[in-house]
Write a protein that holds these residues in place. Sequence first.
Motif, short mmCIF file in Angstrom:
data_model
loop_
_atom_site.label_atom_id
_atom_site.label_comp_id
_atom_site.label_asym_id
_atom_site.label_seq_id
_atom_site.Cartn_x
_atom_site.Cartn_y
_atom_site.Cartn_z
N ILE A 229 55.91 45.90 -36.34
CA ILE A 229 55.69 45.37 -37.69
C ILE A 229 54.82 44.12 -37.64
O ILE A 229 53.93 43.92 -38.47
CB ILE A 229 57.05 45.09 -38.37
N ILE A 230 55.08 43.25 -36.66
CA ILE A 230 54.28 42.03 -36.52
C ILE A 230 52.83 42.38 -36.21
O ILE A 230 51.90 41.76 -36.76
CB ILE A 230 54.88 41.12 -35.42
N ALA A 231 52.61 43.37 -35.34
CA ALA A 231 51.25 43.77 -35.00
C ALA A 231 50.50 44.30 -36.22
O ALA A 231 49.30 44.07 -36.37
CB ALA A 231 51.28 44.83 -33.90
N VAL A 232 51.21 45.00 -37.09
CA VAL A 232 50.58 45.52 -38.31
C VAL A 232 50.33 44.39 -39.31
O VAL A 232 49.29 44.36 -39.99
CB VAL A 232 51.47 46.62 -38.93
N ARG A 233 51.27 43.44 -39.39
CA ARG A 233 51.12 42.31 -40.34
C ARG A 233 50.03 41.34 -39.91
O ARG A 233 49.32 40.78 -40.76
CB ARG A 233 52.45 41.54 -40.45
N LEU A 234 49.92 41.11 -38.60
CA LEU A 234 48.97 40.12 -38.07
C LEU A 234 47.96 40.84 -37.18
O LEU A 234 48.12 40.87 -35.95
CB LEU A 234 49.71 39.04 -37.28
N PRO A 235 46.92 41.44 -37.76
CA PRO A 235 45.96 42.22 -36.95
C PRO A 235 45.30 41.40 -35.85
O PRO A 235 44.99 41.94 -34.78
CB PRO A 235 44.94 42.69 -37.99
N GLU A 236 45.08 40.10 -36.10
CA GLU A 236 44.41 39.28 -35.10
C GLU A 236 45.27 39.07 -33.85
O GLU A 236 44.76 38.72 -32.78
CB GLU A 236 44.02 37.92 -35.69
N MET A 237 46.58 39.27 -33.98
CA MET A 237 47.48 39.11 -32.83
C MET A 237 47.91 40.46 -32.25
O MET A 237 48.73 40.51 -31.34
CB MET A 237 48.73 38.32 -33.25
N ALA A 238 47.37 41.55 -32.79
CA ALA A 238 47.82 42.88 -32.39
C ALA A 238 47.52 43.17 -30.93
O ALA A 238 48.31 43.82 -30.24
CB ALA A 238 47.18 43.94 -33.28
N SER A 239 46.38 42.70 -30.41
CA SER A 239 46.01 42.99 -29.02
C SER A 239 47.03 42.43 -28.05
O SER A 239 47.43 43.10 -27.08
CB SER A 239 44.63 42.39 -28.72
N ALA A 240 47.49 41.20 -28.30
CA ALA A 240 48.50 40.60 -27.42
C ALA A 240 49.81 41.37 -27.48
O ALA A 240 50.47 41.58 -26.46
CB ALA A 240 48.72 39.14 -27.82
N ILE A 241 50.17 41.84 -28.68
CA ILE A 241 51.43 42.60 -28.83
C ILE A 241 51.31 43.96 -28.15
O ILE A 241 52.27 44.45 -27.54
CB ILE A 241 51.78 42.74 -30.32
N VAL A 242 50.12 44.58 -28.24
CA VAL A 242 49.91 45.88 -27.60
C VAL A 242 50.09 45.75 -26.09
O VAL A 242 50.75 46.59 -25.44
CB VAL A 242 48.51 46.43 -27.95
N LYS A 243 49.53 44.72 -25.49
CA LYS A 243 49.70 44.51 -24.05
C LYS A 243 51.17 44.28 -23.70
O LYS A 243 51.66 44.74 -22.66
CB LYS A 243 48.86 43.32 -23.60
N TRP A 244 51.86 43.57 -24.58
CA TRP A 244 53.29 43.32 -24.37
C TRP A 244 54.08 44.63 -24.41
O TRP A 244 54.97 44.85 -23.59
CB TRP A 244 53.76 42.34 -25.45
N LEU A 245 53.72 45.50 -25.36
CA LEU A 245 54.41 46.79 -25.48
C LEU A 245 54.13 47.68 -24.27
O LEU A 245 55.01 48.40 -23.79
CB LEU A 245 53.98 47.49 -26.77
N ILE A 246 52.89 47.65 -23.79
CA ILE A 246 52.52 48.47 -22.62
C ILE A 246 53.34 48.08 -21.40
O ILE A 246 53.75 48.93 -20.59
CB ILE A 246 51.01 48.34 -22.34
N SER A 247 53.63 46.78 -21.30
CA SER A 247 54.40 46.32 -20.13
C SER A 247 55.82 46.88 -20.12
O SER A 247 56.45 46.96 -19.06
CB SER A 247 54.44 44.79 -20.11
N PHE A 248 56.34 47.28 -21.27
CA PHE A 248 57.71 47.80 -21.33
C PHE A 248 57.82 49.19 -20.72
O PHE A 248 58.92 49.64 -20.37
CB PHE A 248 58.21 47.84 -22.78
N ILE A 249 56.69 49.91 -20.62
CA ILE A 249 56.72 51.27 -20.05
C ILE A 249 57.17 51.23 -18.60
O ILE A 249 57.83 52.15 -18.11
CB ILE A 249 55.33 51.92 -20.17
N SER A 250 56.85 50.14 -17.93
CA SER A 250 57.22 50.03 -16.51
C SER A 250 58.72 49.96 -16.30
O SER A 250 59.20 50.14 -15.18
CB SER A 250 56.54 48.80 -15.89
N LEU A 251 59.49 49.71 -17.37
CA LEU A 251 60.95 49.67 -17.24
C LEU A 251 61.52 51.06 -16.99
O LEU A 251 62.67 51.19 -16.56
CB LEU A 251 61.57 49.08 -18.51
N GLN A 252 60.73 52.11 -17.33
CA GLN A 252 61.10 53.50 -17.07
C GLN A 252 62.45 53.87 -17.70
O GLN A 252 63.30 54.48 -17.06
CB GLN A 252 61.12 53.78 -15.56
N LYS A 253 62.59 53.50 -18.94
CA LYS A 253 63.78 53.89 -19.72
C LYS A 253 63.30 54.75 -20.88
O LYS A 253 62.39 54.36 -21.62
CB LYS A 253 64.53 52.66 -20.22
N GLU A 254 63.92 55.91 -21.03
CA GLU A 254 63.43 56.88 -22.00
C GLU A 254 63.41 56.33 -23.42
O GLU A 254 62.44 56.50 -24.15
CB GLU A 254 64.30 58.15 -21.95
#
Length: 634
Positions: free
Chosen positions: A392-417
């Motif tokens: 929701i924050i990434a959609v509300r603040l487009p200028e900060m979306a890139s940082a949030i996207v990188k943050w979300l990508i890092s969660f994939i490494s947790l390997q939890k479904e």
Amino acid sequence: MRPHYASSSVAQVPKQQYFEGNRKGEVNELKVQMKNTLNEKDDKKKREVVKKIIAYMTLGIDVSRLFPEMCMASYTNDLIQKKMIYLYLTTYAESNKDLAFMAISTFQKDCKHSDPKIRGFALRNLCSLRFAGAFEFLMPAIREALMDIDAYVRKTAIMGIVKVYYMQPESIKSDIEDQLYKMINDNDPLVIINAIHGLNEILVAEGGMALSRKMVEYLLNRLKEFNEWGQATILDQLSKYEPKDDKEMFDIMNILEERLKHSCSSIVLAVIKVFMNFTNSKPKIYEQVIQRIKAPLITLAAGSENNQEVTFTILSHIKFIASKGYDAVFAGDYKNFYCRADEPSYNKFLKLEILALIASDNNLGDMLNELGEYVTDVDSELSKKSIQALGIIAVRLPEMASAIVKWLISFISLQKEYITNEVIIVFKDILRKDSKHIKDSLDILQVDCITDNNSKVALIYILGQYGGQIPLAPYILENFVGSQESIEVKHALLVACVKLFLIRAPEMQSILGRVFHDILMNENEDLDLKDRASFFYRALQTDVNEVKQLWQYQTKVDKFLEEMDIKKESLLFEFNTLSVIYQKNESKFIKSFEHFSSLRNKELQDQIQEEETPTTSQVEEQPQAQASGSSSIK
């Protein structure tokens, strides 16, 4: 309250004393015991017999034959006996009209008792009788009770008026309304509050009780005499008042400002509602009001740790204010909305929604670290809600979306479904708002641990909509072809394959052919899915280029439709009402007076039909009477 007295009375009696067996004539034995105790001076012995009768009644045994004895037993000053006897009388009075008039006579007698508690209790039970013939006896008793010297009796009489109004509105005359307005000047605060509630119920079609400047001044001067609920009632009534000029408005607000420091949340919310309603048409003053009420709301939310339900109510109202465009007011106090380990889940989730609303460039860095901690929490639901908040924050603040996207990508490494599934769903919304992030999500789209139906639909949508920029898109979609999936996934797969075929035909031709074959040749397939597949198949057969031209469009999403619908409905919400808690319009969970009036009219009609319809025994007696009459003529 009557069932409470009955259950408590039965609970105090040993079971073996009352329920040892189903002996023949047990009701007759009770009748004899009741007659023997009528002249008994010991109230405890009388209570035991009455308790037996109530106990049998609660078991479903018909003890209506004891009605005369119970009416005679009502000649007592023992309030405990009175309560049990009244429970008995009201239970059988509604099912038997002949017995009802005996009960009415008993209640009328006690309405003139010397003890005000008995007078009030008798009036309350008299007003609870719900058959048609009782109305003519209610109003005289109520009129007399309105002038009683005791406040409890007057208060009960006001509630009796409301009961009568819901059963038979036409019986409430204008003089009753005038009497209720006069009772606002009563010496007892509880009587005043009941009078206000009574007028609001009776005059609901006119918008409730009418307020004048003189009455407002009177209620404000006596405000401190009322308890917390009374003050909340008066303040809620005051929020409907329209000051004549700015001077009167500021005078009232200055008087009420000290109430913002009150420890009771209902009073603080009621005062805030008054301020917001008074200044709603004055934007500059309204913004000052929002700034002023921030501190009391945050203080109440932080100070209600021992009452989490109150905390939820306060947080809901903070979210309501922030969603109306005043998120910047609470942005500096974002740390007050961080989750605590000992909080219930519903408060944690609500705080995450508030954080998503008040996020800004100034507080996002610290907030991302906090939300990242929640993602790794052992509570999977909290983890999912945190990922949703980041989306929701990434959609509300487009200028900060890139940082949030990188943050979300890092969660994939947790390997939890459940984390991977939620990240895919969030990415779909981020890409719908701005497709430039598609290159950052290529690694996410190739993961194998996507198991949830919603996440599969989101992944397939991304592959179909942005497949031209995803090299492996056709081959990822091919993994879903022929597998056992839900109807939603199959619909999404069909649309995605058609979309991708229009831009990457050589790679998708065989895959799309398999999709059409699996759907159209399966006799047990969903009919809507088969119709959709047939439509696409015939359209592509007719003219592929025309279909491609129709489908080649690029739209930039400014606002999601679901968000617009929520905001549009939230404008109808009224502060300090259940609408804010339920996130629904009032009409969706509160029945109107007309609804209850129609139910009552139907109930009265059924009673009249039952009285007019002859019973089986009466129908059998008529032919016998005719036969005897004919034989006598012969």
